[in-house]
Design an enzyme around this catalytic site. Structure first.
Site, PDB file in Angstrom:
ATOM      1  N   ASP A 203     -10.037  19.237   9.758  1.00 50.89           N
ATOM      2  CA  ASP A 203     -10.180  17.789   9.663  1.00 50.89           C
ATOM      3  C   ASP A 203      -9.790  17.121  10.974  1.00 50.89           C
ATOM      4  OD1 ASP A 203     -11.240  17.406   7.186  1.00 50.89           O
ATOM      5  OD2 ASP A 203      -9.370  16.879   6.189  1.00 50.89           O
TER       6      ASP A 203
ATOM      7  N   LYS B 270     -13.096  13.697   9.590  1.00 49.17           N
ATOM      8  CA  LYS B 270     -13.093  12.813   8.430  1.00 49.17           C
ATOM      9  C   LYS B 270     -12.061  11.733   8.684  1.00 49.17           C
ATOM     10  CE  LYS B 270     -15.929  14.378   5.226  1.00 49.17           C
ATOM     11  NZ  LYS B 270     -17.011  13.520   4.757  1.00 49.17           N
TER      12      LYS B 270
ATOM     13  N   MET C  80      -5.539   4.352   3.175  1.00 46.79           N
ATOM     14  CA  MET C  80      -6.848   3.804   3.574  1.00 46.79           C
ATOM     15  C   MET C  80      -7.004   2.355   3.129  1.00 46.79           C
ATOM     16  SD  MET C  80      -9.068   7.227   2.628  1.00 46.79           S
ATOM     17  CE  MET C  80      -8.087   7.545   1.133  1.00 46.79           C
TER      18      MET C  80
END
Length: 266
Positions: free
Chosen positions: A46, A68, A185
């Site tokens: 990642d 990502k 997020m």
């Protein structure tokens, strides 16, 4: 006893292990994670995994970066899963190296489902998630019997086409049950998050924002819920950041700037 990390499966195929790389600091890796990384012949890495962690890989291993990161161009999830399947079917010892923990907003569940549907057994090695490491770096617990009876991990970025979080209902639950909220997020949807939480929580509820958890460039801000958007904008916070909301932060909020907002390097 066969070692699930270093031995191929009885079917003659390769194998796959989902490994949590933690929030960034290589010293937060588990011993089991290090062993898995060292044994891998293929690593799918990642974007948020640090170079210091990838350095544990064998010099002969094939390292494929499959970024990502919210708000940036990413490798499609379906393509990552296809690469995992192909490598295992070719007999490789595959490690899917994921930031934080594979099963906490890491899409590990989707990858496990895909591999199991193809008859491939999957091993999972947990990692320290950023929501835990971030608040710990501030010297604050996620739960405290005087302030919080539980903790909720949630995402501020819903999958396209799915309903978003009912922030007012969540705020009322957090107030009634005395819960700490840890939001991943959430920076891009901060306006909706702040206004929704204010429907059920006091504007004086302490909050913290931690960016680049456990890395040398980590920074954080402490504020109140009513000033969350202002504090994030003023401090220039961006992804990857976690937002923590709850009374466990009372001591930090009291010690911060008189306006209850401040940005500090960790």
């Amino acid at each position: 006893m066969r070692n699930p990390i270093t031995s191929a499966s009885l079917s003659g195929k390769g194998q796959c292990t989902l490994v949590g790389a933690g929030p960034g600091d290589p010293e937060l890796l588990t011993l089991k994670a290090v062993k898995a990384i060292q044994a891998a012949t293929v690593l799918l890495v990642d974007d948020l995994v640090s170079d210091a962690i990838v350095a544990y890989a064998s010099p002969t291993a094939r390292v494929v970066h499959v970024g990502k990161r919210g708000g940036c161009k990413s490798t499609p999830q379906a393509f990552i899963e296809k690469m995992m399947l192909m490598a295992v079917q070719e007999g490789e010892n595959v490690v899917r190296l994921k930031g934080g923990d594979p099963f906490i907003f890491g899409r590990g569940g989707e990858e496990v489902d895909t591999l199991r549907a193809a008859g491939i057994q999957v091993n999972v090695v947990n990692g320290i998630t950023a929501g835990l490491a971030g608040v710990t770096s501030l010297g604050v617990p996620l739960t405290h019997r005087e302030h919080a009876h539980g903790v909720v991990f949630l995402t501020g970025h819903a999958k396209p086409g799915h309903d978003t979080t009912d922030w007012p209902a969540l705020a009322r639950m957090a107030h009634n049950a005395r819960l700490t909220l840890v939001i991943y997020m959430g920076v891009s949807g901060l306006r909706e998050i702040e206004s929704g939480l204010l429907a059920g929580l006091s504007g004086n509820t302490p909050v913290a924002v931690v960016q680049n958890v456990s890395r040398p460039n980590q920074k954080h801000a402490v504020a109140t819920l009513a000033r969350l958007q202002h504090t994030v904008a003023e401090g220039g916070f961006s992804s990857p950041s976690v937002i923590v909301v709850g009374d466990v932060l009372q001591g930090l909020a009291a010690a911060s700037h008189p306006a209850n907002a401040g940005v500090r390097a960790a």
